[in-house]
Design a protein around this motif. Structure first.
Motif, PDB file in Angstrom:
ATOM      1  N   GLN A  91       0.853  -1.190   0.000  1.00 18.24           N
ATOM      2  CA  GLN A  91       0.000   0.000   0.000  1.00 18.24           C
ATOM      3  C   GLN A  91       0.885   1.234   0.000  1.00 18.24           C
ATOM      4  OE1 GLN A  91      -3.211   0.469   2.639  1.00 18.24           O
ATOM      5  NE2 GLN A  91      -4.155  -1.487   2.108  1.00 18.24           N
ATOM      6  N   ALA A  92       0.611   2.145  -0.913  1.00 16.87           N
ATOM      7  CA  ALA A  92       1.482   3.299  -1.100  1.00 16.87           C
ATOM      8  C   ALA A  92       1.245   4.365  -0.038  1.00 16.87           C
ATOM      9  CB  ALA A  92       1.272   3.901  -2.471  1.00 16.87           C
ATOM     10  N   LEU A  93       2.277   5.106   0.172  1.00 14.13           N
ATOM     11  CA  LEU A  93       2.271   6.270   1.046  1.00 14.13           C
ATOM     12  C   LEU A  93       1.683   6.003   2.423  1.00 14.13           C
ATOM     13  CD1 LEU A  93       3.445   9.051   0.608  1.00 14.13           C
ATOM     14  CD2 LEU A  93       1.132   9.925   0.424  1.00 14.13           C
ATOM     15  N   MET A  94       2.412   5.241   3.178  1.00  9.74           N
ATOM     16  CA  MET A  94       2.022   5.021   4.573  1.00  9.74           C
ATOM     17  C   MET A  94       3.004   5.757   5.459  1.00  9.74           C
ATOM     18  SD  MET A  94       0.957   1.053   4.507  1.00  9.74           S
ATOM     19  CE  MET A  94       0.517   1.149   6.220  1.00  9.74           C
ATOM     20  N   ASN A  95       2.451   6.430   6.465  1.00  2.00           N
ATOM     21  CA  ASN A  95       3.325   7.149   7.386  1.00  2.00           C
ATOM     22  C   ASN A  95       3.542   6.320   8.639  1.00  2.00           C
ATOM     23  OD1 ASN A  95       1.502   9.322   5.918  1.00  2.00           O
ATOM     24  ND2 ASN A  95       3.478  10.251   6.391  1.00  2.00           N
ATOM     25  N   CYS A  96       4.741   6.449   9.202  1.00  2.00           N
ATOM     26  CA  CYS A  96       4.987   5.781  10.478  1.00  2.00           C
ATOM     27  C   CYS A  96       4.046   6.406  11.507  1.00  2.00           C
ATOM     28  CB  CYS A  96       6.450   5.977  10.880  1.00  2.00           C
ATOM     29  SG  CYS A  96       6.763   5.540  12.593  1.00  2.00           S
ATOM     30  N   PRO A  97       3.286   5.591  12.219  1.00  2.00           N
ATOM     31  CA  PRO A  97       2.330   6.145  13.190  1.00  2.00           C
ATOM     32  C   PRO A  97       3.046   6.915  14.299  1.00  2.00           C
ATOM     33  CG  PRO A  97       1.921   3.812  12.778  1.00  2.00           C
ATOM     34  CD  PRO A  97       3.232   4.122  12.153  1.00  2.00           C
ATOM     35  N   CYS A 111       6.500   8.554  14.063  1.00  2.00           N
ATOM     36  CA  CYS A 111       7.261   9.752  13.672  1.00  2.00           C
ATOM     37  C   CYS A 111       6.722  10.432  12.420  1.00  2.00           C
ATOM     38  CB  CYS A 111       8.738   9.396  13.471  1.00  2.00           C
ATOM     39  SG  CYS A 111       9.044   8.363  12.015  1.00  2.00           S
ATOM     40  N   GLN A 112       5.760   9.815  11.758  1.00  2.00           N
ATOM     41  CA  GLN A 112       5.112  10.372  10.554  1.00  2.00           C
ATOM     42  C   GLN A 112       5.972  10.317   9.292  1.00  2.00           C
ATOM     43  OE1 GLN A 112       1.890  10.978  10.839  1.00  2.00           O
ATOM     44  NE2 GLN A 112       2.130  10.504  13.008  1.00  2.00           N
ATOM     45  N   ARG A 113       7.176   9.746   9.389  1.00  2.00           N
ATOM     46  CA  ARG A 113       7.971   9.621   8.173  1.00  2.00           C
ATOM     47  C   ARG A 113       7.257   8.672   7.211  1.00  2.00           C
ATOM     48  NH1 ARG A 113      12.050   9.664  12.212  1.00  2.00           N
ATOM     49  NH2 ARG A 113      13.895  10.932  11.773  1.00  2.00           N
ATOM     50  N   ILE A 114       7.548   8.835   5.909  1.00  2.00           N
ATOM     51  CA  ILE A 114       6.942   7.951   4.915  1.00  2.00           C
ATOM     52  C   ILE A 114       7.707   6.621   4.934  1.00  2.00           C
ATOM     53  CG2 ILE A 114       6.481   7.634   2.438  1.00  2.00           C
ATOM     54  CD1 ILE A 114       6.519  10.795   2.309  1.00  2.00           C
ATOM     55  N   MET A 115       6.956   5.535   5.090  1.00  2.00           N
ATOM     56  CA  MET A 115       7.613   4.237   5.211  1.00  2.00           C
ATOM     57  C   MET A 115       7.694   3.550   3.839  1.00  2.00           C
ATOM     58  SD  MET A 115       5.901   2.739   8.684  1.00  2.00           S
ATOM     59  CE  MET A 115       4.254   2.644   8.028  1.00  2.00           C
ATOM     60  N   VAL A 116       8.815   2.900   3.597  1.00  2.00           N
ATOM     61  CA  VAL A 116       8.917   2.056   2.400  1.00  2.00           C
ATOM     62  C   VAL A 116       9.389   0.663   2.829  1.00  2.00           C
ATOM     63  CG1 VAL A 116       9.367   3.875   0.704  1.00  2.00           C
ATOM     64  CG2 VAL A 116      11.285   2.828   1.909  1.00  2.00           C
ATOM     65  N   ASN A 117       8.953  -0.300   2.041  1.00  2.00           N
ATOM     66  CA  ASN A 117       9.365  -1.669   2.298  1.00  2.00           C
ATOM     67  C   ASN A 117      10.496  -2.008   1.351  1.00  2.00           C
ATOM     68  OD1 ASN A 117       9.554  -4.424   2.745  1.00  2.00           O
ATOM     69  ND2 ASN A 117       7.797  -4.873   1.407  1.00  2.00           N
ATOM     70  N   LEU A 118      11.725  -1.827   1.818  1.00  2.00           N
ATOM     71  CA  LEU A 118      12.888  -2.022   0.944  1.00  2.00           C
ATOM     72  C   LEU A 118      13.044  -3.472   0.540  1.00  2.00           C
ATOM     73  CD1 LEU A 118      15.805   0.278   2.096  1.00  2.00           C
ATOM     74  CD2 LEU A 118      14.356   0.455   0.076  1.00  2.00           C
ATOM     75  N   GLY A 119      12.626  -4.375   1.410  1.00  2.00           N
ATOM     76  CA  GLY A 119      12.720  -5.811   1.087  1.00  2.00           C
ATOM     77  C   GLY A 119      11.962  -6.077  -0.190  1.00  2.00           C
ATOM     78  N   GLY A 120      10.797  -5.480  -0.297  1.00  2.00           N
ATOM     79  CA  GLY A 120       9.969  -5.631  -1.487  1.00  2.00           C
ATOM     80  C   GLY A 120      10.675  -5.081  -2.703  1.00  2.00           C
ATOM     81  N   ALA A 121      11.354  -3.934  -2.507  1.00  2.00           N
ATOM     82  CA  ALA A 121      12.057  -3.304  -3.621  1.00  2.00           C
ATOM     83  C   ALA A 121      13.164  -4.203  -4.137  1.00  2.00           C
ATOM     84  CB  ALA A 121      12.633  -1.966  -3.190  1.00  2.00           C
ATOM     85  N   ASP A 122      13.870  -4.831  -3.183  1.00  2.00           N
ATOM     86  CA  ASP A 122      14.961  -5.701  -3.567  1.00  2.00           C
ATOM     87  C   ASP A 122      14.487  -6.889  -4.380  1.00  2.00           C
ATOM     88  OD1 ASP A 122      16.730  -4.086  -2.353  1.00  2.00           O
ATOM     89  OD2 ASP A 122      16.860  -5.225  -0.487  1.00  2.00           O
TER      90      ASP A 122
END
Ligand SMILES: [Zn+2]
Length: 239
Positions: free
Chosen positions: A217-223, A225-236
């Motif tokens: 799911q795109a554009l999820m914020n860390c509950p 710190c509010q930073r935008i979270m990415v799943n790098l494992g998925g990217a790899d």
């Protein structure tokens, strides 16, 4: 990782590179300013020495003229003495001769002192010039260092492909705005989440949120710190 998230991640890398360039320029600025200030001071000191030297040279020339004039008078008196017949006149000329000889001695002593002063000013000028040359070298070295450092940072950004503008045009405007807003607070506005932990604030994200993230799911914020979270494992795994 969603394409948009990947673009945001890449944009952040470009921004980090641009930040590094700015930081590099800022870190060099005070050093360059200090050297420039030293150069200005040395240059004005050099000008003062030159003016002092010129004034002393004029003094020396004048004093030499005075000595020459007295020497001329002495020669004249000596000629006169050879032709004098009466005593009274003889003593008068002798007195004049003595007076002129003393004047020559006095002025020659003064002249020697002046020559010493001139030599010392010349030494100071040479020292000043040497120091100035060193500062110019230092300046050139620093400028070369900053230029090559910035060039390598710029190459690194270029190696990442498109420039910032082109990259940001590919990103959804809403995402871009949110990224820029978060980046005002955190340089790492986009963070990876590893084993359920936000790598920005190091707090575990709730399991359901993490599951959604893994689902892509795109554009999820860390509950937290509010930073935008990415799943790098998925990217790899996509690569
Ligand atoms: Zn966080």
């Amino acid at each position: 990782m969603e394409k948009q998230m990947q673009l945001l991640w890449e944009l952040q890398e470009i921004d980090a590179g641009l930040d590094q360039i700015r930081d590099t320029q800022e870190s060099f600025a005070p050093k360059l300013d200090n050297i420039k200030e030293d150069i200005t001071l040395l240059e004005s000191a050099g000008q003062e020495y030159q003016q002092e030297l010129a004034a002393k040279e004029v003094e020396r020339r004048d004093l030499r003229d005075v000595v020459e004039r007295f020497k001329g008078l002495i020669a004249l008196s000596k000629e006169k003495i050879a032709q004098i017949s009466n005593n009274k006149e003889y003593f008068a000329v002798l007195k004049e001769l003595e007076h002129n000889q003393k004047s020559v001695e006095k002025n020659e002593v003064e002249l020697l002192g002046l020559i010493e002063e001139i030599d010392s000013i010349k030494e100071q000028i040479a020292d000043n010039d040497k120091e100035l040359a060193t500062k110019h070298e230092e300046m050139a070295k620093e400028e070369k260092a900053i230029t090559s450092k910035i060039a390598s940072l710029e190459r690194k950004i270029k190696a990442g492909g498109k420039g910032r503008l082109a990259k940001s045009k590919e990103i959804d405007e809403l995402f871009l705005r949110r990224y820029q807003r978060i980046r005002r607070r955190f340089n790492d506005a986009v963070v990876a989440v590893e084993k359920g932990t936000c790598l920005g604030c190091h707090v575990n994200v709730p399991p359901q949120v993490y599951i959604d993230l893994l689902k892509g799911q795109a554009l999820m914020n860390c509950p937290n710190c509010q930073r935008i979270m990415v799943n790098l494992g998925g990217a790899d795994s996509e690569k």
